[in-house]
Design an enzyme around this catalytic site. Structure first.
Site, short mmCIF file in Angstrom:
data_model
loop_
_atom_site.label_atom_id
_atom_site.label_comp_id
_atom_site.label_asym_id
_atom_site.label_seq_id
_atom_site.Cartn_x
_atom_site.Cartn_y
_atom_site.Cartn_z
N ASN A 14 -20.62 -5.75 44.65
CA ASN A 14 -20.08 -6.99 45.23
C ASN A 14 -19.22 -6.68 46.44
O ASN A 14 -19.28 -7.38 47.45
CB ASN A 14 -19.27 -7.77 44.20
CG ASN A 14 -20.17 -8.58 43.30
OD1 ASN A 14 -20.66 -9.63 43.69
ND2 ASN A 14 -20.42 -8.07 42.11
N HIS A 104 -16.99 -13.79 37.75
CA HIS A 104 -17.31 -13.44 36.36
C HIS A 104 -18.82 -13.64 36.15
O HIS A 104 -19.36 -14.66 36.58
CB HIS A 104 -16.51 -14.32 35.40
CG HIS A 104 -16.65 -13.87 33.99
ND1 HIS A 104 -15.99 -12.77 33.49
CD2 HIS A 104 -17.42 -14.34 32.97
CE1 HIS A 104 -16.33 -12.58 32.22
NE2 HIS A 104 -17.19 -13.53 31.89
N ASP A 145 -9.78 -14.64 33.21
CA ASP A 145 -10.93 -15.54 33.36
C ASP A 145 -10.61 -17.01 33.11
O ASP A 145 -11.46 -17.77 32.68
CB ASP A 145 -12.07 -15.11 32.40
CG ASP A 145 -12.53 -13.69 32.65
OD1 ASP A 145 -12.55 -13.28 33.82
OD2 ASP A 145 -12.87 -13.00 31.69
N GLU A 174 -24.55 -13.16 42.36
CA GLU A 174 -23.20 -12.77 42.79
C GLU A 174 -23.19 -12.39 44.27
O GLU A 174 -22.34 -12.85 45.03
CB GLU A 174 -22.70 -11.58 41.96
CG GLU A 174 -22.44 -11.94 40.52
CD GLU A 174 -21.70 -10.86 39.75
OE1 GLU A 174 -20.89 -11.21 38.89
OE2 GLU A 174 -21.94 -9.67 40.00
C1 GAR Z 1 -19.65 -7.89 38.47
O1 GAR Z 1 -20.82 -8.26 37.80
C2 GAR Z 1 -18.54 -8.86 38.11
O2 GAR Z 1 -18.99 -10.15 37.86
C3 GAR Z 1 -18.00 -8.23 36.86
O3 GAR Z 1 -17.98 -6.87 37.17
C4 GAR Z 1 -19.13 -6.55 37.94
C5 GAR Z 1 -18.73 -5.59 39.04
O4 GAR Z 1 -19.88 -5.05 39.63
N1 GAR Z 1 -16.69 -8.74 36.54
C6 GAR Z 1 -16.32 -9.05 35.30
O5 GAR Z 1 -17.04 -8.88 34.32
C7 GAR Z 1 -14.92 -9.64 35.19
N2 GAR Z 1 -14.62 -10.01 33.87
P1 GAR Z 1 -19.82 -4.30 41.01
O6 GAR Z 1 -18.80 -3.18 40.87
O7 GAR Z 1 -21.20 -3.75 41.20
O8 GAR Z 1 -19.44 -5.30 42.05
#
Ligand code: GAR
Length: 187
Positions: A14, A104, A145, A174
């Site tokens: 992200n 999330h 959250d 996302e």
């Molecule tokens: C993402 O999917 C985000 O939605 C999640 O962590 C991931 C990070 O991925 N966040 C949560 O679960 C928050 N409770 P990334 O490091 O590849 O961006």
């Protein structure tokens, strides 16, 4: 110029999508990538895009003078949590009132809260026989959250879905929605 700090603990996909989106943006720039994990993949992404990165311990994150010095020096106006596994301390929530957002990988208020992270979320969604899942982008408050929801996007769950296929589909959402939602919030 609005200066964004991205806080992330993991791979940083992200973070990468956000950095790419704002690369040549006229009024928004990513000025800092902050992590609590020395080996986090997000650090390589920051390095690749020549963005300043910081590794902060839990103690440093919770120390107001330390964090204020860092964020003020880089003129940070807005904080984006992107898979950040530590709770934002109260002074940050005050200093950045309605200026901290999180994403999330499910449709909050379901499947949120402490420990609900990554693949565990998708396992819980499937375990509960949900027919849809998606993403939630929300303001951050004192509770995990639970801040005000800014945007949700939904997808149908197929019979053949596994936690991993859901993770992939949710990640696509996302990357599509987080950058442009940040842009709208900052407009
Ligand atoms: C993402 O999917 C985000 O939605 C999640 O962590 C991931 C990070 O991925 N966040 C949560 O679960 C928050 N409770 P990334 O490091 O590849 O961006």
């Amino acid at each position: 110029m609005k200066h964004i700090a991205i806080f992330a603990s993991g791979q940083g996909t992200n973070a990468q999508a956000i950095i790419e989106y704002f690369k040549d943006h006229p009024s928004i720039t990513v000025s800092l990538v902050l992590t609590n994990k020395p080996g986090a993949g997000v650090l390589q992404i920051a390095h690749h895009y020549k963005i300043i990165s910081a590794i902060v311990s839990k103690k440093a994150l919770e120390d107001e003078p330390t964090m204020s010095r860092l964020l003020d020096a880089l003129e940070i106006d807005f904080i984006v949590l992107a898979g950040f596994l530590q709770k934002a301390p109260a002074f940050l929530l005050h200093k950045f009132s309605r200026q901290i957002v999180n994403i999330h990988p499910a449709l909050l208020p379901k499947f949120g809260g402490k420990g609900m992270y990554g693949i565990k979320v998708h396992e819980a969604v499937l375990g509960n026989h949900e027919t849809e899942t998606g993403i939630t982008i929300h303001y951050v408050n004192e509770q995990y959250d639970e801040g005000e929801i800014i945007l949700q996007q939904r997808i149908a769950i197929e019979k053949t879905d596994t936690p991993h296929t859901l993770a992939t589909k949710v990640q696509v959402l996302e990357h599509e929605w987080y950058p442009k939602t940040i842009e709208q919030v900052l407009a």
